[in-house]
Design an enzyme around this catalytic site. Structure first.
Site, PDB file in Angstrom:
ATOM      1  CG  HIS A 137     -11.590   0.400   8.747  1.00 46.32           C
ATOM      2  ND1 HIS A 137     -11.059  -0.058   9.933  1.00 46.32           N
ATOM      3  CD2 HIS A 137     -10.806  -0.138   7.771  1.00 46.32           C
ATOM      4  CE1 HIS A 137     -10.020  -0.830   9.699  1.00 46.32           C
ATOM      5  NE2 HIS A 137      -9.849  -0.894   8.382  1.00 46.32           N
ATOM      6  CB  ILE A 146      -0.950  -0.003   1.216  1.00 42.80           C
ATOM      7  CG1 ILE A 146      -1.891  -1.205   1.148  1.00 42.80           C
ATOM      8  CG2 ILE A 146      -1.745   1.297   1.288  1.00 42.80           C
ATOM      9  CD1 ILE A 146      -2.608  -1.506   2.455  1.00 42.80           C
ATOM     10  N   GLY A 153      -3.918   3.030   8.156  1.00 39.75           N
ATOM     11  CA  GLY A 153      -3.437   1.770   8.717  1.00 39.75           C
ATOM     12  C   GLY A 153      -4.334   1.255   9.818  1.00 39.75           C
ATOM     13  NE  ARG A 154      -6.014  -2.994  11.870  1.00 38.92           N
ATOM     14  CZ  ARG A 154      -6.326  -3.261  10.615  1.00 38.92           C
ATOM     15  NH1 ARG A 154      -6.476  -2.275   9.740  1.00 38.92           N
ATOM     16  NH2 ARG A 154      -6.482  -4.509  10.209  1.00 38.92           N
ATOM     17  CG  ASP A 212     -10.587   4.348   5.526  1.00 36.15           C
ATOM     18  OD1 ASP A 212     -11.764   4.728   5.346  1.00 36.15           O
ATOM     19  OD2 ASP A 212     -10.216   3.178   5.322  1.00 36.15           O
ATOM     20  CD  GLU A 247     -12.014   1.457  12.705  1.00 35.38           C
ATOM     21  OE1 GLU A 247     -12.057   0.399  12.032  1.00 35.38           O
ATOM     22  OE2 GLU A 247     -11.083   2.277  12.632  1.00 35.38           O
TER      23      GLU A 247
END
Length: 317
Positions: free
Chosen positions: A274, A145, A225-226, A250, A255
């Site tokens: 996400h 990515i 990513g996270r 994102d 979350e």
């Protein structure tokens, strides 16, 4: 040999998997319909099953994820030591890099405030904008990515610095390679900071007050990513203080993001839920199934699988 497939698949995907299955028994079942009894006698699972069901898979020898992130499947005791864990690294570069590029350009060209103006019927000039050309773009995580995004911004004239855990050969398309130990100095040089980091103990809380303070004033921050890599309150503070020109996320922490969370209403923060990966782009879904099909053939023939995950780090070997 029994293989449970919980991927979202179309008819041509089923044919790809069946062609690789040899004499194995394939069962296709939507993820939300999987029960413990469905896992009791399977040798392999293709797709992300709920982690709470995995203890029922007593015969499991291989789990192929449909995501690149594997962190929740690497927790101690979830899978037996001899279970092979593979991910879908290589499937998401196109979708996520284009999503990042769209977010970055929207911030730089002030498309978000202009859209707000449109809804309000307001004809107003929002002033100076920024450009990717000659910008220094710092990418943390230069796997598939990160490299795909690097190619796109480099084509638009950016100077690209990649960051990885350890020193090594500089990938094609990266102008400069740094390590995490050099991060404070690299942050100070970057006009754009992009996190493509997985969720691990090493990355949790990485972007905190100290890291945001180290960034160049007016930089843009993007996280695909996270969410756990960011201390959310510190990010809000950095944006509100004007340290950052904007942040596009994102992924978030927590979350899903609760409706009453202040991050939703922080000016110059732009959130997508996400969705940059998943199977929203048909090419992504095709690549996920192609990886799974190749690994299915390898598994049944007793040869090495691609994208094996190191459960100690959460990264692909």
């Amino acid at each position: 040999m029994k293989i449970l497939v919980v991927l979202k698949v179309k008819n041509h995907h089923k044919k790809w998997l069946q062609k690789s299955a040899a004499d194995a028994e394939l069962r296709f079942l939507p993820t939300d319909q999987v029960t413990e009894s469905d896992l009791a006698d399977v040798d392999a699972i293709i797709g992300n099953v709920p982690t709470e069901l995995l203890p029922a898979a007593k015969k499991l020898r291989w789990l192929q994820l449909n995501t690149a992130g594997a962190d929740i499947y690497c927790k101690d005791g979830l899978l037996k030591d001899d279970v092979l864990l593979t991910n879908a690294t290589g499937a998401y570069g196109l979708a996520l890099s284009e999503h990042l590029l769209a977010q970055l350009l929207a911030m730089m060209k002030k498309l978000y405030p202009y859209y707000d103006n449109q809804k309000a019927g307001l004809w107003r000039d929002e002033g100076a904008v920024a450009s990717i050309e000659d910008a220094t773009v710092l990418i943390l995580g230069i796997g598939d990515i990160g490299r795909a995004f690097a190619r796109r911004v480099k084509a638009l004239g950016a100077y690209v610095i990649g960051v990885r855990r350890r020193a090594g050969a500089k990938p094609v398309g990266i102008d400069e390679l740094g390590t995490m130990a050099e991060l404070p100095a690299l942050l100070a040089r970057a006009d754009v900071v992009v996190s493509v980091l997985p969720g691990t103990s090493e990355t949790t809380g990485l972007f905190c007050k100290e890291r945001f303070a180290a960034m160049k004033k007016g930089a843009y921050f993007l996280n695909i990513g996270r969410g756990s890599a960011v201390v959310t309150d510190d990010l809000i503070e950095a944006v509100q203080a004007g340290r950052l020109a904007g942040a596009a996320l994102d992924v978030t922490d927590p979350e899903p993001l609760p409706a009453d969370h202040p991050l939703w209403r922080t000016p110059n923060v732009y959130i997508t839920p996400h969705i940059s990966g998943d199977d929203h782009l048909s090419a992504t879904q095709d690549k996920i199934v192609q990886i799974a099909a190749r690994n299915l053939s390898a598994f049944l023939h007793g040869v090495s699988l691609e994208n094996l995950v190191d459960r100690n780090t959460g990264y692909k070997h």
